[in-house]
Design a protein around this motif. Structure first.
Motif, mmCIF file in Angstrom:
data_model
loop_
_atom_site.group_PDB
_atom_site.id
_atom_site.type_symbol
_atom_site.label_atom_id
_atom_site.label_comp_id
_atom_site.label_asym_id
_atom_site.label_seq_id
_atom_site.Cartn_x
_atom_site.Cartn_y
_atom_site.Cartn_z
ATOM 1 N N ILE A 65 0.842 -1.199 0.000
ATOM 2 C CA ILE A 65 0.000 0.000 0.000
ATOM 3 C C ILE A 65 0.878 1.250 0.000
ATOM 4 O O ILE A 65 0.653 2.193 -0.768
ATOM 5 N N GLY A 66 1.900 1.250 0.852
ATOM 6 C CA GLY A 66 2.788 2.403 0.916
ATOM 7 C C GLY A 66 3.500 2.664 -0.397
ATOM 8 O O GLY A 66 3.635 3.814 -0.837
ATOM 9 N N ALA A 67 3.943 1.600 -1.056
ATOM 10 C CA ALA A 67 4.663 1.756 -2.322
ATOM 11 C C ALA A 67 3.761 2.317 -3.409
ATOM 12 O O ALA A 67 4.244 2.963 -4.353
ATOM 13 N N ALA A 68 2.453 2.091 -3.296
ATOM 14 C CA ALA A 68 1.513 2.566 -4.312
ATOM 15 C C ALA A 68 1.064 4.008 -4.079
ATOM 16 O O ALA A 68 0.356 4.563 -4.919
ATOM 17 N N CYS A 69 1.477 4.600 -2.970
ATOM 18 C CA CYS A 69 1.009 5.945 -2.616
ATOM 19 C C CYS A 69 1.997 7.020 -3.066
ATOM 20 O O CYS A 69 3.216 6.812 -3.035
ATOM 21 N N ARG A 70 1.457 8.169 -3.427
ATOM 22 C CA ARG A 70 2.288 9.321 -3.797
ATOM 23 C C ARG A 70 3.027 9.863 -2.585
ATOM 24 O O ARG A 70 4.172 10.318 -2.694
ATOM 25 N N ALA A 71 2.364 9.856 -1.407
ATOM 26 C CA ALA A 71 2.978 10.346 -0.168
ATOM 27 C C ALA A 71 2.384 9.563 0.990
ATOM 28 O O ALA A 71 1.220 9.157 0.946
ATOM 29 N N VAL A 72 3.197 9.362 2.019
ATOM 30 C CA VAL A 72 2.747 8.620 3.193
ATOM 31 C C VAL A 72 3.077 9.441 4.437
ATOM 32 O O VAL A 72 4.238 9.589 4.812
ATOM 33 N N GLY A 73 2.042 9.997 5.062
ATOM 34 C CA GLY A 73 2.190 10.737 6.317
ATOM 35 C C GLY A 73 1.324 10.089 7.373
ATOM 36 O O GLY A 73 0.094 10.153 7.285
#
Length: 372
Positions: free
Chosen positions: A142-150
């Motif tokens: 999921i994280g790898a597919a996201c533009r940004a992770v906050g």
């Protein structure tokens, strides 16, 4: 700009709704023309509270799931951005969820967004402790597919890879009302239903502590944070009825108010926070009851019924004011007296909350403006 938000909203949990309100407020600060569609379990309630479009999350087994999935795919095609969170949305298991919990659903939402060509960002979300190796692999995907992770805290960030940032709880980014001076002898208590053994231990310590304060002339209030709408084991009023009816006043939370076009959730939330700030001391086993109290500078003792409570108070420099659920009445009473006698420590903690809120606001703005 059209923004999708996916999270656990609409079930009459004040913490979840104030997080959604905070996120939308900060998105609007970055783009005043932003509109929203919220993917959630109870969309009609979200629409009533917040005055925005809302639809059901995509499901595999619920009645009408095929229609829901089509509606989500259509909504995502119309969105410029999808935000996951805030709140503890990534749960592999919980008291109300069997394995594998919410992870497959959120992975499916991310896949649907990618198919629709809609970028995804995680914003202020948390991961419940206890992830399995399979669950951690899903979270990394999921994280790898996201533009940004906050995410909410560093422990959650560690699940998503090196690009993930700990931006703090989105409650820290709430706009705050002007607050009154506290009542010198007013105590507020908040507690959620817990697993039976933990609940018995916490109630034993908490009821005795309340008894000691009332014997010393304090008055008190019980602050329910959730009413259990469509969620079993989440109605805080059951705790009040069982243990505090004879000692404390019951103060309804903003979700009990009648809502209209001119009286949305944010208006009533400000009024409730103003009342909360009028207490000299808060003791709580609800994350957002204790975090809001600290945000307002109210001396607070937290009971760490989950790891996220311990993490939050430790990060804010308040480790001596967070106790494990097996703390006895003497320990809890001493901690509460120390907190009540240390208002300057909590004013300093409120300053740290404000600084962390600035980080969360900047993250939201960077994600939204990055699409402009």
């Amino acid at each position: 700009m059209r923004i999708g938000i996916a999270g656990w909203f609409g079930s009459d949990n004040l913490g979840d709704e104030l997080l959604l309100h905070s996120l939308m407020t900060n998105v609007r600060a970055a783009d005043p023309a932003a509109s929203f569609v919220v993917l959630c379990p109870v969309p009609e309630r979200v629409a009533e509270l917040h005055g925005v479009d809302a639809i059901h999350m995509p499901t595999l087994r619920a009645a009408g799931s095929a229609g829901r999935n089509v509606a989500v795919q259509r909504a995502l095609r119309d969105c410029d951005l999808l935000l996951l969170g805030p709140g503890t949305v990534f749960q592999e298991r919980s008291p109300n969820l069997p394995w594998p919990g919410t992870l497959p659903m959120f992975a499916r939402i991310v896949a649907m967004a990618r198919t629709a060509g809609t970028p995804v960002a995680i914003t202020g979300a948390g991961v419940r402790e206890g992830a399995t190796p399979a669950g951690r692999a899903v979270l990394r995907g999921i994280g790898a597919a996201c533009r940004a992770v906050g995410v909410r805290d560093q422990r959650s960030a560690d699940h998503f890879g090196k690009s993930a940032r700990a931006i703090g709880d989105m409650a820290y980014a709430l706009p705050l009302p002007t607050v009154p001076a506290p009542d010198k002898n007013r105590l507020a208590v908040s507690m959620r239903p817990l697993a039976p053994e933990m609940e018995a231990a916490v109630l034993a310590a908490l009821t005795e502590t309340v008894r000691r304060f009332t014997a010393d002339g304090w008055t008190g209030a019980f602050l329910p944070m959730a009413y259990g709408r469509d969620t079993q084991g989440e109605d805080d009023a059951t705790i009040y009825d069982a243990a505090f009816r004879d000692e404390l006043d019951l103060v309804a939370n903003p979700l009990a108010a009648p809502f209209s076009e001119d009286n949305r959730f944010g208006v009533v939330l400000d009024e409730w926070m103003t009342r909360l700030a009028g207490h000299r001391l808060v003791i709580g086993a609800r994350l957002h009851a204790v975090l809001l109290a600290v945000t307002l500078g109210v001396p607070t003792v937290a009971i760490a019924y989950e790891r996220k409570v311990l993490d939050a108070f430790t990060d804010l420099g308040l480790a001596e004011f967070v106790l494990l659920p097996d703390a006895d009445a003497d320990t809890l009473h001493r901690a509460a007296l120390r907190a009540a006698a240390s208002p300057e420590e909590f004013r300093a903690a409120a300053g740290r909350v404000a600084a962390q809120g600035g980080i969360a606001r900047d993250f939201v703005a960077s994600v939204v403006k990055g699409l402009a």
